[in-house]
Design an enzyme around this catalytic site. Structure first.
Site, PDB file in Angstrom:
ATOM      1  N   SER A  77       0.900  -1.133   0.025  1.00 18.21           N
ATOM      2  CA  SER A  77      -0.039   0.072  -0.087  1.00 18.21           C
ATOM      3  C   SER A  77       0.840   1.199   0.029  1.00 18.21           C
ATOM      4  O   SER A  77       1.988   1.528   0.742  1.00 18.21           O
ATOM      5  CB  SER A  77      -0.835  -0.096   1.331  1.00 18.21           C
ATOM      6  N   LYS A  78       0.534   2.070  -1.070  1.00 21.68           N
ATOM      7  CA  LYS A  78       1.239   3.383  -0.951  1.00 21.68           C
ATOM      8  C   LYS A  78       1.088   4.176   0.333  1.00 21.68           C
ATOM      9  O   LYS A  78       1.903   4.956   0.509  1.00 21.68           O
ATOM     10  CB  LYS A  78       0.630   4.065  -2.333  1.00 21.68           C
ATOM     11  N   ARG A  79       0.085   4.002   0.847  1.00 24.25           N
ATOM     12  CA  ARG A  79      -0.274   4.857   2.133  1.00 24.25           C
ATOM     13  C   ARG A  79       0.592   4.500   3.249  1.00 24.25           C
ATOM     14  O   ARG A  79       1.044   5.461   4.000  1.00 24.25           O
ATOM     15  CB  ARG A  79      -1.775   4.283   2.526  1.00 24.25           C
ATOM     16  N   GLY A  96       3.542   3.605   2.539  1.00 20.61           N
ATOM     17  CA  GLY A  96       5.198   3.802   2.065  1.00 20.61           C
ATOM     18  C   GLY A  96       5.702   3.020   1.207  1.00 20.61           C
ATOM     19  O   GLY A  96       6.793   2.913   0.799  1.00 20.61           O
ATOM     20  N   ASP A 134       7.788   5.258  -7.928  1.00 18.51           N
ATOM     21  CA  ASP A 134       8.946   4.850  -7.249  1.00 18.51           C
ATOM     22  C   ASP A 134       9.813   4.033  -7.804  1.00 18.51           C
ATOM     23  O   ASP A 134      11.002   4.006  -7.793  1.00 18.51           O
ATOM     24  CB  ASP A 134       8.441   4.301  -6.043  1.00 18.51           C
TER      25      ASP A 134
END
Ligand code: GLU
Length: 476
Positions: free
Chosen positions: A249-251, A253, A259
């Site tokens: 999850s990007k949330r 990190g 990226d």
């Protein structure tokens, strides 16, 4: 019937790996049967709107080779393809659903939507008291100016059933389903309504999305059925996991597509790797271009167990892709990492040496640090048991090495290597007693991309002789 799939991202400002995989599978499902892939931007949640986010979606898809047949920029017969531009189209369908008995007017306001920490809607069993208000009375209240929303009406008895292509038969009690808002008081639809209307109006045949939508799909089916529309084929995908317990999850990190590209992964390697996160070709083969995937992809080979995103495997695959690049392409991709490389360096020789030895482009920086700046002299580095060398051997051999190289006319790897081998023979020493000290003198490092002569070619004659002189001086 022609297969039509759609990718319906919300513009959040980055491309989550799970979303990119969804887009890829939608694209492949369409293309494997000569169908159409549609891009629809779901931007009605203005709270989540991020400037420039739509361009990130376009650029990511284009970069990995996913082309859409219809979408906001290319148009198509079923537009508009941006949800906020479709705003006026939903209310008539919501009112029609009320007339058909699949929804009702509600005057109790919107209730906060309940979401879990991932932002997914929590399904609750809400049963709305307003559904008991007779339709004529509700219409009078609306005519008198009372604010209202339209909620789905659910007959809470019995079981909902549908077939999912990945998860098989899904059965959910109607009692579990929330009589949620379909049309808000400001006239905007909720996702739960808009997805049905849009998918129907756009002729979507296969709805492919994350398995978090499995439990709300019975609500969508009720609407399809009430309108008398054909339900789409459902393909729910298991999540991409970071480990056995946690979703990627990007949330939290975890890496997005952007990226990974910034970390030196090639888009074609990323997309190849992502394709295998939940799908397998049924053979041992692992390297596929998107065009090859489009020929062989089949829904039947999708896996319902969650796939773990393995950066080590991706890195290995990326190395395969880097090695397979045409030399000029690699050289081009390496350019941003050559910014600090001094003018004396033969950059093409540098690229030739690096390409077979790295797995991500960012590794270039660590590989070439000694070229940018020679590390401080360390006599211990010359000691190597296997090569039978030490500082004394280096002190003895480096002047002769310098002399041979200074007299060298042809400055390429084969010629330099032959010259130094001949020197070893002449001096009656092992090759390593010449090549190893030369490599340390030229690099100041124990491990380098390529051997002494490759480094000499990269550095060029002048810098090579300068570094040899410096080592000879330091050893004496
Ligand atoms: N906008 C929704 C999302 O990003 C789309 C889900 C769907 O494919 O219907 O999760």
């Amino acid at each position: 019937m022609k297969t039509r799939t759609r990718f319906a991202p919300s513009p959040t400002g980055y491309m989550h790996i799970g979303n990119l995989r969804t887009a890829l599978y939608e694209y492949l499902i369409a293309k494997a049967s000569g169908g159409d892939f549609i891009l629809r931007i779901e931007d009605t949640d203005q709270k989540r709107y991020v400037e420039g986010a739509v361009d990130i979606i376009y650029n990511t898809l284009k970069t990995v080779g996913i082309r859409w047949d219809e979408g906001p920029d290319v148009g198509g017969d079923f537009g508009p393809y941006v949800q906020s531009e479709r705003k006026d189209l939903y209310a008539p369908y919501a009112h029609k659903l009320v007339e058909l008995g699949g929804a009702h007017y509600c005057f109790c306001g919107e209730r906060e939507e309940q979401v879990d920490e991932e932002g997914n809607e929590i399904i609750c069993k809400f049963e709305d008291p307003c559904k008991k208000i007779p339709l004529e009375e509700a219409k009078k209240r609306i005519a008198a100016g009372e604010p209202y929303v339209i909620r789905q009406t659910i007959n809470k008895t019995g079981k909902s059933k549908y077939e999912d292509k990945v998860y098989g038969l899904i059965e959910i009690d109607y009692d579990e389903l929330d009589e949620g808002v379909l049309l808000k008081s400001d006239g905007f639809p909720t996702y739960n309504f808009a997805n049905v209307i849009d998918d129907h109006l756009m002729g979507i045949t296969h709805v492919v999305r994350g398995n978090e939508y499995l439990p709300s799909t019975p609500k969508y089916n009720l609407m399809y059925d009430t309108f008398g529309w054909q339900r789409p084929v459902y393909v729910h995908l298991p999540p991409v996991m970071k480990d056995a317990q946690h979703k990627l999850s990007k949330r939290n990190g975890d890496a997005s597509f952007q990226d990974l590209v910034a970390k030196g992964y090639l888009p074609e390697a990323i997309i190849n790797y992502i394709a295998l996160l939940g799908w397998n070709p049924g053979t041992e083969e692992e390297i596929f271009s998107i065009a090859e995937l489009a020929k062989i992809f089949s829904v039947e080979r999708l896996n319902k167990s969650p796939a773990i995103f393995d950066i080590v495997k991706l890195t290995w695959m990326n190395g395969m892709y880097i090695r397979a690049l045409p030399a000029e392409r690699f050289h081009q991709l390496a350019q941003p990492y050559y910014k600090d490389v001094p003018a004396f360096v033969d950059q093409e020789a540098l690229s030739r040496t690096l390409q077979p030895r790295i797995e991500t482009l960012t590794q270039i920086s660590e590989q070439i640090d000694f070229i940018v700046a020679l590390p401080a002299f360390q006599a211990e580095l010359y000691a190597n048991k296997k090569m039978k060398t030490d500082a004394a051997v280096a002190r003895a051999n480096l002047p002769a090495i310098r002399e041979v190289l200074a007299g060298q006319i042809e400055w390429n790897n084969d010629a330099l290597f032959a010259a130094l081998k001949a020197l070893a023979e002449k001096l009656g020493v092992k090759n390593g007693q010449i090549l190893y000290p030369a490599r340390i003198a030229l690099s100041g490092k124990e491990t380098t991309p390529g051997g002494a002569t490759e480094i000499a070619v990269i550095l060029g004659r002048e810098e090579t002789l300068r570094r040899l002189d410096a080592a000879i001086a330091a050893l004496n």
